[in-house]
Design a protein around this motif. Structure first.
Motif, PDB file in Angstrom:
ATOM      1  N   GLU A 145      29.584  41.376  26.475  1.00 39.84           N
ATOM      2  CA  GLU A 145      28.395  42.022  27.030  1.00 39.84           C
ATOM      3  C   GLU A 145      27.412  42.215  25.879  1.00 39.84           C
ATOM      4  N   VAL A 146      26.212  41.684  26.033  1.00 35.63           N
ATOM      5  CA  VAL A 146      25.233  41.756  24.952  1.00 35.63           C
ATOM      6  C   VAL A 146      23.896  42.254  25.475  1.00 35.63           C
ATOM      7  N   SER A 147      23.041  42.652  24.563  1.00 30.97           N
ATOM      8  CA  SER A 147      21.690  43.064  24.935  1.00 30.97           C
ATOM      9  C   SER A 147      20.936  41.882  25.521  1.00 30.97           C
ATOM     10  N   ALA A 148      20.020  42.164  26.429  1.00 30.66           N
ATOM     11  CA  ALA A 148      19.272  41.112  27.121  1.00 30.66           C
ATOM     12  C   ALA A 148      18.340  40.347  26.187  1.00 30.66           C
ATOM     13  N   ILE A 149      18.097  40.877  25.001  1.00 29.35           N
ATOM     14  CA  ILE A 149      17.401  40.180  23.924  1.00 29.35           C
ATOM     15  C   ILE A 149      18.235  40.346  22.664  1.00 29.35           C
ATOM     16  N   GLY A 150      18.443  39.258  21.943  1.00 28.85           N
ATOM     17  CA  GLY A 150      19.149  39.322  20.678  1.00 28.85           C
ATOM     18  C   GLY A 150      18.196  39.099  19.519  1.00 28.85           C
ATOM     19  N   LEU A 151      18.683  39.374  18.309  1.00 33.90           N
ATOM     20  CA  LEU A 151      17.867  39.211  17.113  1.00 33.90           C
ATOM     21  C   LEU A 151      18.436  38.084  16.263  1.00 33.90           C
ATOM     22  N   GLY A 152      17.627  37.065  16.019  1.00 32.73           N
ATOM     23  CA  GLY A 152      17.992  35.996  15.104  1.00 32.73           C
ATOM     24  C   GLY A 152      17.511  36.349  13.706  1.00 32.73           C
ATOM     25  N   ALA A 153      18.439  36.404  12.749  1.00 33.24           N
ATOM     26  CA  ALA A 153      18.113  36.933  11.426  1.00 33.24           C
ATOM     27  C   ALA A 153      17.743  35.865  10.403  1.00 33.24           C
ATOM     28  N   MET A 154      17.729  34.592  10.772  1.00 33.32           N
ATOM     29  CA  MET A 154      17.517  33.514   9.818  1.00 33.32           C
ATOM     30  C   MET A 154      16.307  33.721   8.914  1.00 33.32           C
ATOM     31  N   GLY A 155      15.164  34.045   9.511  1.00 32.49           N
ATOM     32  CA  GLY A 155      13.921  34.149   8.759  1.00 32.49           C
ATOM     33  C   GLY A 155      13.909  35.246   7.725  1.00 32.49           C
ATOM     34  N   MET A 156      14.869  36.151   7.782  1.00 38.08           N
ATOM     35  CA  MET A 156      14.960  37.205   6.779  1.00 38.08           C
ATOM     36  C   MET A 156      15.465  36.669   5.442  1.00 38.08           C
ATOM     37  N   SER A 157      16.004  35.447   5.452  1.00 42.90           N
ATOM     38  CA  SER A 157      16.572  34.880   4.223  1.00 42.90           C
ATOM     39  C   SER A 157      16.096  33.473   3.909  1.00 42.90           C
ATOM     40  N   ASP A 158      15.489  32.779   4.863  1.00 35.46           N
ATOM     41  CA  ASP A 158      15.355  31.341   4.674  1.00 35.46           C
ATOM     42  C   ASP A 158      14.305  30.731   5.593  1.00 35.46           C
ATOM     43  N   LEU A 159      13.740  29.631   5.169  1.00 36.13           N
ATOM     44  CA  LEU A 159      13.024  28.642   5.978  1.00 36.13           C
ATOM     45  C   LEU A 159      11.649  29.062   6.495  1.00 36.13           C
ATOM     46  N   TYR A 160      11.296  30.344   6.408  1.00 35.32           N
ATOM     47  CA  TYR A 160       9.965  30.784   6.821  1.00 35.32           C
ATOM     48  C   TYR A 160       9.182  31.381   5.658  1.00 35.32           C
ATOM     49  N   GLY A 161       9.579  31.065   4.431  1.00 42.53           N
ATOM     50  CA  GLY A 161       8.911  31.642   3.284  1.00 42.53           C
ATOM     51  C   GLY A 161       9.526  32.980   2.907  1.00 42.53           C
ATOM     52  N   PRO A 162       8.999  33.625   1.863  1.00 39.09           N
ATOM     53  CA  PRO A 162       9.575  34.878   1.362  1.00 39.09           C
ATOM     54  C   PRO A 162       9.574  35.975   2.420  1.00 39.09           C
ATOM     55  N   ALA A 163      10.620  36.801   2.367  1.00 36.11           N
ATOM     56  CA  ALA A 163      10.723  37.966   3.248  1.00 36.11           C
ATOM     57  C   ALA A 163      10.999  39.202   2.398  1.00 36.11           C
ATOM     58  N   ASP A 164      10.616  40.358   2.919  1.00 38.55           N
ATOM     59  CA  ASP A 164      10.841  41.636   2.250  1.00 38.55           C
ATOM     60  C   ASP A 164      12.232  42.133   2.637  1.00 38.55           C
ATOM     61  N   GLU A 165      13.146  42.208   1.673  1.00 39.64           N
ATOM     62  CA  GLU A 165      14.527  42.565   1.992  1.00 39.64           C
ATOM     63  C   GLU A 165      14.640  43.976   2.546  1.00 39.64           C
ATOM     64  N   VAL A 176      19.667  46.682  20.681  1.00 38.07           N
ATOM     65  CA  VAL A 176      19.940  45.261  20.464  1.00 38.07           C
ATOM     66  C   VAL A 176      21.291  45.159  19.765  1.00 38.07           C
ATOM     67  N   ASN A 177      22.280  44.596  20.438  1.00 40.48           N
ATOM     68  CA  ASN A 177      23.590  44.509  19.789  1.00 40.48           C
ATOM     69  C   ASN A 177      23.949  43.095  19.358  1.00 40.48           C
ATOM     70  N   LEU A 178      23.171  42.079  19.780  1.00 35.20           N
ATOM     71  CA  LEU A 178      23.465  40.698  19.421  1.00 35.20           C
ATOM     72  C   LEU A 178      22.642  40.306  18.200  1.00 35.20           C
ATOM     73  N   ILE A 179      23.326  40.075  17.076  1.00 39.97           N
ATOM     74  CA  ILE A 179      22.685  39.658  15.837  1.00 39.97           C
ATOM     75  C   ILE A 179      23.207  38.267  15.497  1.00 39.97           C
ATOM     76  N   ARG A 182      30.209  49.326  13.260  1.00 43.96           N
ATOM     77  CA  ARG A 182      30.505  47.911  13.474  1.00 43.96           C
ATOM     78  C   ARG A 182      30.647  47.588  14.957  1.00 43.96           C
ATOM     79  N   GLU A 183      31.250  48.496  15.725  1.00 45.46           N
ATOM     80  CA  GLU A 183      31.504  48.223  17.142  1.00 45.46           C
ATOM     81  C   GLU A 183      30.230  48.205  17.985  1.00 45.46           C
ATOM     82  N   ASP A 184      29.121  48.610  17.405  1.00 47.00           N
ATOM     83  CA  ASP A 184      27.853  48.585  18.134  1.00 47.00           C
ATOM     84  C   ASP A 184      27.151  47.235  18.050  1.00 47.00           C
ATOM     85  N   VAL A 185      27.733  46.298  17.309  1.00 48.84           N
ATOM     86  CA  VAL A 185      27.062  45.032  17.049  1.00 48.84           C
ATOM     87  C   VAL A 185      27.956  43.851  17.420  1.00 48.84           C
ATOM     88  N   VAL A 186      27.368  42.863  18.070  1.00 53.56           N
ATOM     89  CA  VAL A 186      28.025  41.585  18.348  1.00 53.56           C
ATOM     90  C   VAL A 186      27.430  40.573  17.376  1.00 53.56           C
TER      91      VAL A 186
END
Length: 349
Positions: A28-48, A63-66, A90-94
């Motif tokens: 069971e996941v949130s109806a919207i998930g968060l894709g974290a790729m751009g925080m580290s890569d491929l879209y230029g620098p990101a603020d950690e 949002v529990n789907l990362i 930890r149990e709050d995140v998929v």
């Protein structure tokens, strides 16, 4: 104005997030998930620091789907998520992790084929568990198919890891109907991750019907087509070093001009119904079925807030018809990846 929203513990304006189940076997996941790729890569620098704050804001909003990949930032993305999770339960995140793509020390991607052998499954999983600071991963998936390695071998190794308790669900990414069926004959598959948006509607032809036949969910990445459908893109935008969109066909010359005309038509509809362009694009994907979960790639809290408000946006049949007339299937100029990468996708061949 965007749809109404709630408030998270940080005080950011966010929407209340309902849940959906990923397929017959999935979590069971949130109806919207968060894709974290751009925080580290491929879209230029990101603020950690902002990235961690965005991850916290997403979790606090429900949002529990990362989603991540062990090759995003050559492991940096997993370590970033691990850092953020130290301050949340930890149990709050998929956590969904892709593996198989390989990098060199200078950050370049090594040529295909992808390493999704049974040995790689276990080796890469060991490193991901350590970087994430967890003893299990919720959904583990090969990033792409390697045609020289039978999918049955890869899924068989994933099943061993599930039985051992190191992963809880098996996912796939960018594969076609035949591969889906072969994989599902070996072990239950929770979901397929694939690009799906108003300008990338290929999965509708054969892949989504196969998913529904097999009871497999769909997590849709690229719902804003790498920012193209966000409503924030302009022809004058200069891309930072390392931003892969500089080589993406949809962001080049006349292709970009044609695609932004489509976005302009979508923006006019969004303005009329009191939403933002990105909210309409996300809501359209979410409305395609309760078995589909859009992933948004927000790297900042303000963009996250805007994206999550899409859950409060209901598109009636007339508005959906208007959207699809403004951005018809197949109308996008340019493919979603450059030709060499497109040739590697089982979902496209």
């Amino acid at each position: 104005m965007p749809p109404s929203a709630g408030v998270s513990r940080q005080g950011e304006r966010v929407a209340t997030i309902p849940t959906r189940k990923l397929g017959t076997d999935g979590p069971e996941v949130s109806a919207i998930g968060l894709g974290a790729m751009g925080m580290s890569d491929l879209y230029g620098p990101a603020d950690e620091q902002e990235s961690v704050a965005t991850l916290h804001a997403a979790i606090d909003a429900g949002v529990n789907l990362i989603d991540t990949g062990d090759f995003y930032g050559s492991g940096h993305n997993e370590m970033l998520i691990g850092r953020a999770l130290r301050e949340r339960r930890r149990e709050d995140v998929v956590i969904s992790v892709k593996f198989g793509s390989r990098r060199t020390p200078d950050g370049a991607f090594q040529p295909v084929p992808y390493d999704v052998s049974p040995a790689a499954v276990k080796d890469r999983l060991a490193y991901s568990l350590r970087r994430l600071g967890t003893d299990y991963i919720d959904i583990y998936r090969p990033a792409r198919l390697n045609r020289e390695i039978p999918i049955e071998e890869t899924v068989g190794a994933l099943l061993e890891m599930r039985q051992a308790g190191y992963i809880r669900h098996i996912g796939l990414s960018e594969v076609g109907p035949e591969t889906l069926r072969r994989a599902a004959a070996v072990a239950p598959i929770s979901d397929l991750q694939i690009e799906y948006s108003l300008v990338s509607r290929g999965p509708e032809n054969a892949i989504i019907p196969a998913l529904r036949e097999l009871g497999i969910g769909l997590t849709a990445y690229g719902v804003l087509s790498r920012g193209l459908l966000s409503g924030h893109w302009t022809p004058e935008r200069e891309l930072a070093a390392g931003d892969f969109r500089a080589n993406s066909p949809r962001f080049q010359g006349e292709n970009l001009e044609a695609n932004l005309r489509l976005v302009g038509a979508l923006s006019r509809i969004a303005e009329r119904i009191g939403a933002t362009t990105s909210q309409v694009a996300i809501a359209w994907v979410a409305a395609r079925g309760d078995d589909i979960v859009p992933l948004v790639g927000a790297r900042r809290r303000d963009r996250l807030t805007e994206s999550l408000a899409a859950v409060a946006l209901t598109l009636d049949e007339d508005v959906v018809a208007e959207i699809e007339a403004a951005v018809p299937a197949g109308a996008a100029a340019g493919s979603r990846y450059a030709a060499p990468l497109m040739a590697t996708l089982d979902s496209e061949n």
